[in-house]
Design a protein around this motif. Structure first.
Motif, PDB file in Angstrom:
ATOM      1  N   ILE A  35     -55.437 -41.779  60.695  1.00  0.00           N
ATOM      2  CA  ILE A  35     -55.576 -42.949  59.820  1.00  0.00           C
ATOM      3  C   ILE A  35     -56.920 -42.934  59.105  1.00  0.00           C
ATOM      4  O   ILE A  35     -57.019 -43.247  57.913  1.00  0.00           O
ATOM      5  N   ARG A  36     -57.973 -42.546  59.829  1.00  0.00           N
ATOM      6  CA  ARG A  36     -59.307 -42.477  59.205  1.00  0.00           C
ATOM      7  C   ARG A  36     -59.335 -41.456  58.074  1.00  0.00           C
ATOM      8  O   ARG A  36     -60.016 -41.664  57.058  1.00  0.00           O
ATOM      9  N   ASP A  37     -58.605 -40.360  58.233  1.00  0.00           N
ATOM     10  CA  ASP A  37     -58.624 -39.290  57.239  1.00  0.00           C
ATOM     11  C   ASP A  37     -57.510 -39.408  56.198  1.00  0.00           C
ATOM     12  O   ASP A  37     -57.322 -38.514  55.370  1.00  0.00           O
ATOM     13  N   ALA A  38     -56.763 -40.505  56.243  1.00  0.00           N
ATOM     14  CA  ALA A  38     -55.599 -40.653  55.351  1.00  0.00           C
ATOM     15  C   ALA A  38     -56.016 -40.712  53.884  1.00  0.00           C
ATOM     16  O   ALA A  38     -57.102 -41.200  53.542  1.00  0.00           O
ATOM     17  N   GLN A  39     -55.142 -40.193  53.033  1.00  0.00           N
ATOM     18  CA  GLN A  39     -55.347 -40.226  51.588  1.00  0.00           C
ATOM     19  C   GLN A  39     -54.493 -41.372  51.016  1.00  0.00           C
ATOM     20  O   GLN A  39     -53.287 -41.214  50.802  1.00  0.00           O
ATOM     21  N   TYR A  40     -55.144 -42.481  50.765  1.00  0.00           N
ATOM     22  CA  TYR A  40     -54.401 -43.702  50.467  1.00  0.00           C
ATOM     23  C   TYR A  40     -53.813 -43.737  49.049  1.00  0.00           C
ATOM     24  O   TYR A  40     -53.006 -44.628  48.745  1.00  0.00           O
ATOM     25  N   ARG A  41     -54.167 -42.782  48.213  1.00  0.00           N
ATOM     26  CA  ARG A  41     -53.503 -42.724  46.910  1.00  0.00           C
ATOM     27  C   ARG A  41     -52.014 -42.432  47.078  1.00  0.00           C
ATOM     28  O   ARG A  41     -51.185 -42.867  46.268  1.00  0.00           O
ATOM     29  N   TRP A  42     -51.678 -41.695  48.153  1.00  0.00           N
ATOM     30  CA  TRP A  42     -50.269 -41.413  48.417  1.00  0.00           C
ATOM     31  C   TRP A  42     -49.529 -42.670  48.870  1.00  0.00           C
ATOM     32  O   TRP A  42     -48.314 -42.802  48.655  1.00  0.00           O
ATOM     33  N   VAL A  43     -50.246 -43.605  49.479  1.00  0.00           N
ATOM     34  CA  VAL A  43     -49.625 -44.879  49.868  1.00  0.00           C
ATOM     35  C   VAL A  43     -49.238 -45.662  48.623  1.00  0.00           C
ATOM     36  O   VAL A  43     -48.156 -46.269  48.549  1.00  0.00           O
ATOM     37  N   VAL A  44     -50.110 -45.635  47.624  1.00  0.00           N
ATOM     38  CA  VAL A  44     -49.812 -46.313  46.355  1.00  0.00           C
ATOM     39  C   VAL A  44     -48.578 -45.686  45.703  1.00  0.00           C
ATOM     40  O   VAL A  44     -47.692 -46.395  45.205  1.00  0.00           O
ATOM     41  N   ILE A  45     -48.512 -44.357  45.721  1.00  0.00           N
ATOM     42  CA  ILE A  45     -47.353 -43.665  45.150  1.00  0.00           C
ATOM     43  C   ILE A  45     -46.087 -44.018  45.935  1.00  0.00           C
ATOM     44  O   ILE A  45     -45.008 -44.201  45.356  1.00  0.00           O
TER      45      ILE A  45
END
Length: 320
Positions: A35-45
């Protein structure tokens, strides 16, 4: 009492499976790191992908209502759809939203009650058929074709009415038969609705894939999409609350065993995807608070909605 026991059973299964997948401290530490290393731009996508799901599913429902001669304004159609999406996620069994859509639709179209109810029934049915089609091994495909031909014969000759009155699920079978017969006659619209279902399912798969990418899981598209129909089918079983726990366990077993994804991340893919879906369905709660049906003055309890819808289902079963 029966409904209470079923709900308690679902909650028990949900809690037990969640404990099963999350109880290991070492695994939880791996999840925290992911979770700390997650790439949150993919969450938006992923959120954008799920909006495609909602648009496709709403269009499918619009087509099915049109076949029944039901024409609602864009705002009312969208409102009912969003309410259904929200409560399908938050009520036990995954079909509570269908009850609410049915009830409010009956209030909007008091002169076409049977058509309103059958449209809701067939909306879920055609979504299930589309999922089976995507799953499509040769055995399943062959069985589906056989079932399809059988339903044409059964609905065409009203064979479900020959079943004993105490036969389990008789009234539901008669409802589906009535809806199927009508939509088979209007096959161009049914094909369009089926296509919208395919789009909705593929967009759902994409939502989960983006959640995997957000957690740094590089998994081949074909492999992931092969796992998704299995997960969707098992999570839809009414044995847990909204599929919570089952979803995570399926990913833990299949993504780890078949694709080599670490168990911690495989479990998180299920939980993160469900969180994304909840975020996308939250507008339905806001719509519900302000939605005023044409045929009702105030909000009605879910139990009363279920009673009215069940009464109409019985009437349709007796008259078809």
């Amino acid at each position: 009492m029966k409904k209470i026991l079923i709900t308690l059973f679902q909650l028990t299964v949900t809690i037990a499976v969640l404990y099963w997948v999350y109880h290991d401290p070492a695994r939880r530490a791996q999840m925290a790191a992911a979770i700390r290393d997650a790439q949150y731009r993919w969450v938006v996508i992923a959120i954008l992908a799920y909006f495609v799901v909602e648009i496709a599913a709403a269009f499918r429902w619009h087509v099915l209502l049109k076949v029944q001669g039901i024409h609602l304004s864009f705002l009312r159609l969208s409102g009912l759809f969003l309410i259904g999406m929200f409560y399908n996620q938050f009520l036990p069994g995954g079909t509570g939203g269908d009850i609410m859509k049915s009830y409010y639709l009956l209030k909007e179209t008091p002169d076409k009650k049977a058509g309103a109810l059958l449209a809701v029934v067939f909306d879920r049915f055609i979504g299930l058929v589309a999922l089976v089609a995507i799953t499509g091994t040769l055995i399943v495909l062959g069985a589906s074709i056989l079932a399809l031909l059988s339903t044409f014969v059964i609905s065409g000759f009203n064979l479900f009415h020959s079943l004993p009155e105490k036969f389990p699920g008789r009234e539901k079978l008669i409802e589906i038969s009535a809806a199927y017969h009508l939509y088979a006659h209007h096959w161009p619209a049914t094909l369009v609705a089926f296509g919208a279902s395919i789009v909705a399912h593929l967009a759902t798969f994409t939502t989960f894939l983006c959640a995997a990418y957000a957690l740094g899981v590089a998994i081949p598209l074909v492999n992931f999409f092969a796992v998704m129909p299995v997960e969707r089918t098992i999570s839809a079983l009414p044995i847990s609350f909204a599929g919570i726990g089952l979803r995570e366990k399926v990913f833990q077993i299949m993504l780890n065993g078949l694709c080599g994804v670490p168990e911690a991340k495989a479990i998180l893919i299920g939980s993160l995807s469900f969180l994304i879906i909840l975020i996308c369905c939250l507008p339905g709660a806001l719509v519900y608070l302000f939605y005023k049906p044409s045929g009702a003055v105030a909000h009605v309890k879910l139990r009363e909605m279920q009673k009215e819808v069940a009464t109409l289902e019985h009437e349709i079963s007796e008259t078809e």
